[in-house]
Write a protein that holds these residues in place. Structure first.
Motif, PDB file in Angstrom:
ATOM      1  N   THR A 128      46.441  35.879  37.378  1.00  0.00           N
ATOM      2  CA  THR A 128      46.078  36.162  35.977  1.00  0.00           C
ATOM      3  C   THR A 128      45.886  37.654  35.699  1.00  0.00           C
ATOM      4  OG1 THR A 128      43.724  35.816  36.511  1.00  0.00           O
ATOM      5  CG2 THR A 128      44.975  33.906  35.699  1.00  0.00           C
ATOM      6  N   LYS A 129      46.323  38.504  36.599  1.00  0.00           N
ATOM      7  CA  LYS A 129      46.147  39.949  36.395  1.00  0.00           C
ATOM      8  C   LYS A 129      46.824  40.426  35.117  1.00  0.00           C
ATOM      9  CE  LYS A 129      45.236  41.746  41.030  1.00  0.00           C
ATOM     10  NZ  LYS A 129      45.745  42.577  42.140  1.00  0.00           N
ATOM     11  N   ARG A 130      47.962  39.843  34.784  1.00  0.00           N
ATOM     12  CA  ARG A 130      48.691  40.274  33.590  1.00  0.00           C
ATOM     13  C   ARG A 130      48.414  39.362  32.397  1.00  0.00           C
ATOM     14  NH1 ARG A 130      54.686  41.956  35.964  1.00  0.00           N
ATOM     15  NH2 ARG A 130      53.952  43.550  37.445  1.00  0.00           N
ATOM     16  N   GLN A 177      30.033  37.310  35.258  1.00  0.00           N
ATOM     17  CA  GLN A 177      30.000  38.747  34.997  1.00  0.00           C
ATOM     18  C   GLN A 177      30.829  39.528  36.009  1.00  0.00           C
ATOM     19  OE1 GLN A 177      28.961  40.471  32.487  1.00  0.00           O
ATOM     20  NE2 GLN A 177      29.347  42.485  33.400  1.00  0.00           N
ATOM     21  N   PHE A 178      30.691  39.185  37.289  1.00  0.00           N
ATOM     22  CA  PHE A 178      31.361  39.952  38.348  1.00  0.00           C
ATOM     23  C   PHE A 178      32.580  39.189  38.864  1.00  0.00           C
ATOM     24  CE2 PHE A 178      26.777  41.071  38.565  1.00  0.00           C
ATOM     25  CZ  PHE A 178      26.886  42.376  38.134  1.00  0.00           C
ATOM     26  N   TYR A 179      33.630  39.175  38.070  1.00  0.00           N
ATOM     27  CA  TYR A 179      34.838  38.429  38.423  1.00  0.00           C
ATOM     28  C   TYR A 179      36.061  39.339  38.583  1.00  0.00           C
ATOM     29  CZ  TYR A 179      36.287  39.148  33.588  1.00  0.00           C
ATOM     30  OH  TYR A 179      36.646  39.715  32.403  1.00  0.00           O
ATOM     31  N   ARG A 180      35.865  40.627  38.347  1.00  0.00           N
ATOM     32  CA  ARG A 180      37.015  41.523  38.300  1.00  0.00           C
ATOM     33  C   ARG A 180      37.438  42.034  39.678  1.00  0.00           C
ATOM     34  NH1 ARG A 180      33.969  42.837  33.675  1.00  0.00           N
ATOM     35  NH2 ARG A 180      35.142  42.584  31.706  1.00  0.00           N
ATOM     36  N   GLY A 214      41.213  35.446  32.669  1.00  0.00           N
ATOM     37  CA  GLY A 214      40.569  35.858  33.910  1.00  0.00           C
ATOM     38  C   GLY A 214      39.111  35.438  33.981  1.00  0.00           C
ATOM     39  N   ARG A 215      38.460  35.390  32.833  1.00  0.00           N
ATOM     40  CA  ARG A 215      37.049  34.984  32.792  1.00  0.00           C
ATOM     41  C   ARG A 215      36.870  33.503  33.117  1.00  0.00           C
ATOM     42  NH1 ARG A 215      33.263  38.321  30.322  1.00  0.00           N
ATOM     43  NH2 ARG A 215      34.060  40.235  29.367  1.00  0.00           N
ATOM     44  N   TRP A 216      37.927  32.715  32.994  1.00  0.00           N
ATOM     45  CA  TRP A 216      37.831  31.277  33.279  1.00  0.00           C
ATOM     46  C   TRP A 216      38.102  30.947  34.746  1.00  0.00           C
ATOM     47  CZ3 TRP A 216      40.925  30.197  28.232  1.00  0.00           C
ATOM     48  CH2 TRP A 216      40.031  30.051  27.162  1.00  0.00           C
ATOM     49  N   VAL A 217      38.474  31.937  35.522  1.00  0.00           N
ATOM     50  CA  VAL A 217      38.759  31.705  36.943  1.00  0.00           C
ATOM     51  C   VAL A 217      37.553  31.141  37.697  1.00  0.00           C
ATOM     52  CG1 VAL A 217      39.291  32.854  39.135  1.00  0.00           C
ATOM     53  CG2 VAL A 217      40.668  33.345  37.096  1.00  0.00           C
TER      54      VAL A 217
END
Length: 306
Positions: A168-170, A108-111, A176-179
């Motif tokens: 993976t910002k772009r 959930q908190f990956y951003r 990004g969720r798989w990071v």
């Protein structure tokens, strides 16, 4: 009428360990998360009952069901090598609730960078405690080794997560969720071998079918640790790969955008002895076994840890 316990062996698993289903039932039984809530007093009772059963002096009137329940509690809370009570967070029975909570929050908190660093640190702290609790106790681990393993794994996880977040910002949001999964996989490849490096150096105890110690094997240690790394990554994969796909779609729904406070709890809710041929062992250990036992011991057994 009292049950006949004369032929009862409490250390023989209830299910056939030669079959996959039998092994699944066995481990589901001893990793039952409900055992986490059992009182210390009841756990101590279970240990006493198991020890008495091994000595053949169970109290009159004891039923087989009582002994099976005692063995379940004993296996869930006491270390198989030392017989010592394990800390509750490190027990495999705590993996379901503990892992669900941490995995849910990582996904959930990956951003944001602070959230990524914090939850990767929490996860690696949890993993380090689990690895230490379930180590092969025949190969002691020093405080220095534990600290180095913890530091290395945490650094690897954070570096992987932060680095991939930047790369993976772009990329599409789903990438990004798989990071978090990539970070967890990378850390497992470092944390477990580092935490158990003494086993790779000194080898682990191997036994025959009757639990008689035969010797120590570094190859058995390497195989066991490799299997643990693979199994840890495999266990994390379904939730950490498929769940982001589900959440990516759910969060686009109109009603989900109105209840963002429920996103994290929903993530949490959605997460939900090895045998080795003698021929795999070191040549010198094979020679020792053959000289002492001939061809009577085709396989050896060892505790690979969890």
């Amino acid at each position: 009428m009292e049950a006949d316990l004369s032929g009862f062996n409490i250390d023989v698993p209830r299910w056939d360990q030669r079959t996959f289903l039998g092994r699944v039932k066995h481990f589901l039984n001893i990793t039952d998360p409900r055992t986490v809530f059992v009182s210390e007093r009841e756990l101590d009772w279970a240990k006493v009952m198991v020890e008495k059963s091994r000595m053949g002096v169970v109290p009159p009137g004891t039923q087989v069901e009582q002994l099976l329940y005692a063995k379940k509690l004993y296996d869930s809370a006491f270390h198989p090598d030392t017989g010592e009570k394990m800390n509750i967070i490190g027990r495999m029975s705590f993996q379901l609730p503990g892992g669900m909570i941490i995995t849910g929050f990582m996904l959930q908190f990956y951003r944001t960078m602070p959230a990524v660093i914090f939850w990767q640190w929490v996860n690696q702290s949890f993993n380090a405690l689990v690895n230490y609790t379930n180590r092969n106790a025949a190969s002691p681990t020093s405080v220095r080794q534990m600290a180095l393993s913890y530091f290395t794994a945490t650094t690897t996880a954070v570096a992987t997560a932060v680095g991939m977040n930047m790369l993976t910002k772009r990329a599409p949001p789903l990438v990004g969720r798989w990071v978090p999964f990539a970070a967890v996989a990378a850390a497992n490849c470092v944390n477990i071998p580092m935490m158990r490096q003494q086993e790779l150096i000194q080898g682990i105890c191997v036994k025959d079918r009757n639990q008689n110690e035969i010797g120590h094997s570094r190859r058995a240690a390497a195989i066991g640790i490799t299997q643990v790394v693979i199994s840890r990554i495999t266990m994390a994969a379904p939730g950490m790969i498929l769940l982001p796909v589900v959440m990516e779609r759910l969060e686009k729904l109109h009603f989900m955008q109105k209840v963002k406070v429920l996103h994290a709890p929903l993530q949490v809710m959605l997460c939900g002895c090895f045998e080795l041929p003698v021929s795999y062992l070191e040549p010198e250990l094979q020679d020792t076994i053959k000289a002492k036992y001939g061809d009577l011991v085709p396989y050896v057994y060892f505790n690979k840890g969890l």
